[in-house]
Design a protein around this motif. Sequence first.
Motif, PDB file in Angstrom:
ATOM      1  N   UNK A  81       0.819  -1.218   0.000  1.00 35.63           N
ATOM      2  CA  UNK A  81       0.000   0.000   0.000  1.00 35.63           C
ATOM      3  C   UNK A  81       0.851   1.266   0.000  1.00 35.63           C
ATOM      4  N   UNK A  82       2.120   1.133  -0.428  1.00 31.82           N
ATOM      5  CA  UNK A  82       3.036   2.268  -0.397  1.00 31.82           C
ATOM      6  C   UNK A  82       3.442   2.753  -1.788  1.00 31.82           C
ATOM      7  N   UNK A  83       2.857   2.184  -2.824  1.00 28.32           N
ATOM      8  CA  UNK A  83       3.329   2.517  -4.155  1.00 28.32           C
ATOM      9  C   UNK A  83       4.672   1.854  -4.394  1.00 28.32           C
ATOM     10  N   UNK A  84       5.578   2.559  -5.040  1.00 27.99           N
ATOM     11  CA  UNK A  84       6.898   1.977  -5.327  1.00 27.99           C
ATOM     12  C   UNK A  84       7.706   1.846  -4.034  1.00 27.99           C
ATOM     13  N   UNK A 107       5.630  -2.196  -7.009  1.00 26.58           N
ATOM     14  CA  UNK A 107       4.738  -1.037  -7.029  1.00 26.58           C
ATOM     15  C   UNK A 107       3.355  -1.577  -6.722  1.00 26.58           C
ATOM     16  N   UNK A 108       2.887  -1.340  -5.516  1.00 26.89           N
ATOM     17  CA  UNK A 108       1.686  -2.027  -5.058  1.00 26.89           C
ATOM     18  C   UNK A 108       1.999  -3.502  -4.968  1.00 26.89           C
ATOM     19  N   UNK A 115      13.186   9.755  -1.277  1.00 20.72           N
ATOM     20  CA  UNK A 115      11.822   9.754  -0.755  1.00 20.72           C
ATOM     21  C   UNK A 115      11.101   8.438  -0.934  1.00 20.72           C
ATOM     22  N   UNK A 116      11.625   7.552  -1.780  1.00 22.70           N
ATOM     23  CA  UNK A 116      10.991   6.241  -1.962  1.00 22.70           C
ATOM     24  C   UNK A 116      11.167   5.387  -0.708  1.00 22.70           C
ATOM     25  N   UNK A 117      10.181   4.537  -0.466  1.00 25.32           N
ATOM     26  CA  UNK A 117      10.201   3.682   0.719  1.00 25.32           C
ATOM     27  C   UNK A 117      11.099   2.466   0.534  1.00 25.32           C
ATOM     28  N   UNK A 118      11.650   2.027   1.657  1.00 27.10           N
ATOM     29  CA  UNK A 118      12.434   0.790   1.738  1.00 27.10           C
ATOM     30  C   UNK A 118      11.919   0.027   2.946  1.00 27.10           C
TER      31      UNK A 118
END
Length: 232
Positions: free
Chosen positions: A113-116, A131-132, A220-223
Amino acid sequence: MGDIRRRGAVALGITGLVAPLALALGTAPAQAATSCTTQTGPYQKQVEKFLGLTVDGKQSATDCKAIKVFQTKHGITPNIGYAGSVTWGVMDLMNKQKAVGNNPNRDGACPTNKGRIACVNLTLQLSWIQDGDRLVYGPVPVRTGRDGYETRTGLKKIYWRDKNHVSNIYNVPMPYSQFFDGGQAFHSVNLSMWNPPGSHGCTNMTPKDAKKYWSLLKTGDDVFVYGRKPGT
């Protein structure tokens, strides 16, 4: 900025696929690293099967040569052709990684649920970008923090990228660095991803995969890092 700073020693938990070298080689014969042992190892049959050798559980010159080549390729020491727990641990991990196939998030552990997002499964030493619930890249083998320098778990964000970074702690190049937790980052290394015991906290990748991650991710992308590296 470099890899993770030294933290306090941690207790050894679950039995790892790749045990610390001092423990794993406790029963190995004491021989020079340039020699080829004639002794049968405790994981002889498993190693023979993995390498496509005759599975008879008995060390031979052919067995030793093949095991030694594998050990040398992946930086396993001493590389004397002994079928010990470190060598089998690496092979067993490779088998488990292969079994994942193209569905690394089948257990749903990495958020969809975080996108990429870049996912890191420490237990299987695998990473991928999704991505999803759509797989974008991977899974690829990675080399994460060794015992005492563990790659920290949890949800993080890439906060700094440096394509030509050099560690100011270890004075070593860290190409395509993407930092997501203090000094811990994705970055390229010229080592086998199955080279024990592991990194100083960063998530090591092959040059090819590190370049691909660089092209697919941004600040800014999640890990998301989860699980526990074998041997920590």
